[in-house]
Design an enzyme around this catalytic site. Structure first.
Site, mmCIF file in Angstrom:
data_model
loop_
_atom_site.group_PDB
_atom_site.id
_atom_site.type_symbol
_atom_site.label_atom_id
_atom_site.label_comp_id
_atom_site.label_asym_id
_atom_site.label_seq_id
_atom_site.Cartn_x
_atom_site.Cartn_y
_atom_site.Cartn_z
ATOM 1 N N MET A 174 0.846 -1.195 0.000
ATOM 2 C CA MET A 174 0.000 0.000 0.000
ATOM 3 C C MET A 174 0.884 1.248 0.000
ATOM 4 O O MET A 174 1.032 1.933 1.007
ATOM 5 C CB MET A 174 -0.928 -0.010 1.212
ATOM 6 C CG MET A 174 -1.754 -1.279 1.332
ATOM 7 S SD MET A 174 -2.943 -1.202 2.691
ATOM 8 C CE MET A 174 -1.839 -0.993 4.092
ATOM 9 N N ASP A 175 1.436 1.558 -1.160
ATOM 10 C CA ASP A 175 2.425 2.631 -1.258
ATOM 11 C C ASP A 175 1.793 3.915 -1.794
ATOM 12 O O ASP A 175 0.867 3.865 -2.614
ATOM 13 C CB ASP A 175 3.559 2.186 -2.189
ATOM 14 C CG ASP A 175 4.810 3.028 -2.035
ATOM 15 O OD1 ASP A 175 4.918 3.731 -1.014
ATOM 16 O OD2 ASP A 175 5.663 2.978 -2.928
ATOM 17 N N GLY A 176 2.320 5.043 -1.329
ATOM 18 C CA GLY A 176 1.913 6.327 -1.896
ATOM 19 C C GLY A 176 1.041 7.188 -1.012
ATOM 20 O O GLY A 176 0.580 8.243 -1.452
ATOM 21 N N THR B 79 1.163 -0.272 -5.505
ATOM 22 C CA THR B 79 0.676 1.007 -5.997
ATOM 23 C C THR B 79 1.793 2.051 -6.011
ATOM 24 O O THR B 79 2.895 1.804 -5.530
ATOM 25 C CB THR B 79 -0.489 1.512 -5.125
ATOM 26 O OG1 THR B 79 -0.040 1.628 -3.761
ATOM 27 C CG2 THR B 79 -1.669 0.550 -5.171
#
Length: 307
Positions: free
Chosen positions: A80-82, A253
């Site tokens: 779950m990046d960003g 992501t």
């Protein structure tokens, strides 16, 4: 935004007590709210119902997409990046980004359940992320604890098992307590197994598995000659998911194209999907796109393709 390694002890605090404790601990942790419906905006609430109209609508979207339910991945893992970049682009704080990411994880859990995914592992916080500014780390831990406590009853009713995996020694005691309570309350559920990887890294996972095997060998409960891949896999953090312990599909992501020390052993034969969307913007359409990509892959599990 959520959590790593489940503790075996049962927590004595109530769900409401966990939520209030996480919210009141210190800024910049989120303000406690007594009802989950007030955590999410109205648009999101319809998506997170696992029964009734929300689930029916999600199932209809899957059908209209042309995807074959029988060929969906059984275990999906998400990096779950960003969150922070999403917030920065909107003039918000990193805490706002992590809160939006937590809301989106709830939606993805609901979609996974509606579509028949059997296991979902979410990379919430790596051990390396603990070197970030203390205020941001404290917020991530507090938000994880709050969301766990606020969702235990709902997940129990929906047949969802919630487990925290990761280095428990790196987690606050209150988060370990919340994780233990969630594990105890949902351990017999089998419709969807949600694993929240907090203070987790793939290398740590393999090291802790090796240490456990070494202790067993030292105590003469295990012969070194008996150690094979299945024995090692049985000591990894995801082993509680049984036949679903290894992800079929790993989604990342934010445009980054690497695993970042996530499920290194378990993802040996996983299909990988990268998207430029930031995690808070990864919605139903993007999830369906990832599943569509998965169904278009020729999975060979290490075997060479015959010419």
């Amino acid at each position: 935004m959520l959590l790593p390694h489940s503790s075996s002890a049962s927590a004595t605090a109530t769900t409401r007590g966990l939520a209030l404790a996480a919210a009141a601990a210190a800024p910049p942790r989120p303000t406690a709210r007594p009802r989950r419906a007030r955590l999410l905006p109205p648009r999101a609430r319809a998506e997170t119902h696992a029964t009734g109209v929300g689930a029916d609508r999600a199932a209809e979207a899957l059908l209209q997409s042309g995807l074959r339910r029988e060929s969906l991945p059984r275990h999906v893992a998400v990096v779950m990046d960003g969150n922070s970049r999403w917030a920065r682009e909107r003039g918000l704080t990193p805490a706002d980004g992590h809160k939006a990411g937590g809301r989106n994880l709830e939606r993805v859990v609901a979609l996974s359940r509606a579509w028949g995914i059997r296991a979902l592992t979410a990379f919430v916080c790596s051990r390396e992320n603990l070197s970030r500014p203390k205020a941001e780390v404290d917020y991530m831990m507090g938000l994880s604890e709050w969301l766990i406590g606020d969702n235990i009853d709902k997940l129990s009713r929906q047949g969802i098992r919630l487990q925290v995996i990761g280095d428990a020694a790196k987690m606050p005691a209150s988060l370990r307590s919340a994780a233990a309570q969630a594990d105890e309350a949902t351990r017999h559920n089998s419709q969807l197994h949600v694993m929240l990887a907090i203070c987790y890294s793939g290398r740590w996972d393999m090291v802790q598995a090796c240490r456990e095997l070494a202790r067993e060998a030292q105590a003469n409960r295990l012969s070194p000659d008996d150690i094979d891949e299945s024995v090692i896999a049985g000591k990894l953090a995801t082993s509680a998911a049984g036949e679903f312990s290894c992800p079929d599909l790993v989604i990342r992501t934010s445009g980054e194209m690497r695993l970042s020390n996530f499920l290194l052993w378990q993802s040996a034969y996983s299909e990988l999907f990268f998207t430029g969307k930031m995690w808070p913007d990864f919605g139903e359409a993007e999830y369906l796109e990832a599943l569509r990509s998965f169904q278009g892959r020729d999975r060979r599990f290490g075997q060479s393709k015959l010419l």
